[in-house]
Design a protein around this motif. Structure first.
Motif, PDB file in Angstrom:
ATOM      1  N   VAL A   1       9.559 -22.335  -5.939  1.00  0.00           N
ATOM      2  CA  VAL A   1      10.518 -22.773  -4.916  1.00  0.00           C
ATOM      3  C   VAL A   1      10.087 -22.405  -3.499  1.00  0.00           C
ATOM      4  N   ILE A   2       8.997 -21.657  -3.369  1.00  0.00           N
ATOM      5  CA  ILE A   2       8.501 -21.329  -2.027  1.00  0.00           C
ATOM      6  C   ILE A   2       7.753 -22.531  -1.471  1.00  0.00           C
ATOM      7  N   ASP A   3       8.252 -23.081  -0.384  1.00  0.00           N
ATOM      8  CA  ASP A   3       7.632 -24.247   0.241  1.00  0.00           C
ATOM      9  C   ASP A   3       6.682 -23.785   1.346  1.00  0.00           C
ATOM     10  N   HIS A   4       5.558 -23.252   0.906  1.00  0.00           N
ATOM     11  CA  HIS A   4       4.571 -22.727   1.853  1.00  0.00           C
ATOM     12  C   HIS A   4       3.213 -22.697   1.152  1.00  0.00           C
TER      13      HIS A   4
END
Length: 224
Positions: free
Chosen positions: A79-82
């Motif tokens: 879920v980390i958008d990076h």
């Protein structure tokens, strides 16, 4: 080589059932670390102080796969958008078990011993309610907020048959002891070297503090 007690597993289960911490070493060819493991429902502020002073690693609460699914808890790397979350390669496993970091909503900053103890014990209470079918993701969100200061870990679906990290070792022990599917795990570090505390030093700590030390291989052989 570290000398193991004759029936450390039975002693570990008895200790957890009594709300006491145990020490669990995983495997030399995995992380090669010893974690202090508590049943989450028994943690008090003094126990959080012990974890940060005597262990020194990251204080986490491992929740079973079933509980995590019912509460809608994701794997953090999903879920980390990076770009840092891409190609998340680990030297010791196929994937990280990290989920969300949370605070209970009744905490202030969330980092004090009192705040973290509250978050941890309420996580155990939440895990205990999930199997009854009257506690889900919305109830969890009403009680906890993210980001926070207690890191959640998701156990593998089949525990030790799927993965043999401290997350699964702790949860397998809790299940065998008929405890809620929520355990605290925290790595023990060596103050002098800055590396993981050696098994011999961890066993010495256990003996000095009258705690049970158990090898991951013993847990896997008996509970997998």
């Amino acid at each position: 080589m570290v000398q193991r007690t004759d029936d450390a597993l039975s002693s570990a289960l008895s200790a957890l059932s009594a709300g006491e911490p145990i020490l669990v070493h995983d495997f030399d060819d995995r992380e090669g670390e010893t974690d202090v493991v508590y049943p989450a429902g028994a943690v008090e502020p003094a126990d959080v102080a012990r974890l940060r002073n005597d262990a020194g690693g990251l204080v986490c609460v491992a929740l079973s796969h079933e509980v995590s699914e019912e509460l809608g808890l994701p794997f953090l790397d999903g879920v980390i958008d990076h770009p840092t979350a891409a190609d998340h390669e680990l030297a010791y496993d196929d994937r990280s078990s990290f989920s969300l970091p949370v605070n209970h909503r009744d905490t202030f900053t969330g980092i004090t011993d009192e705040d973290r103890a509250l978050t941890i014990t309420e996580l155990s209470a939440a895990a205990e309610r999930v199997p009854d079918g009257d506690y889900g993701a919305d109830d969890f969100a009403a009680e906890f907020r993210s980001p926070g200061h207690v890191n959640l870990l998701r156990g593998a679906p089949n525990l030790l048959s799927d993965r043999q990290g401290h997350t699964e070792l702790g949860l397998a022990l809790a299940a065998e002891a008929d405890l809620p599917a929520a355990v605290v795990v925290c790595e023990m570090l060596d103050d002098e070297s800055g590396t993981a505390l050696s098994p011999a030093a961890a066993l010495d700590y256990a003996n000095r503090h009258d705690l049970v030390y158990v090898e991951g291989m013993d847990v896997v052989e008996r509970l997998a």
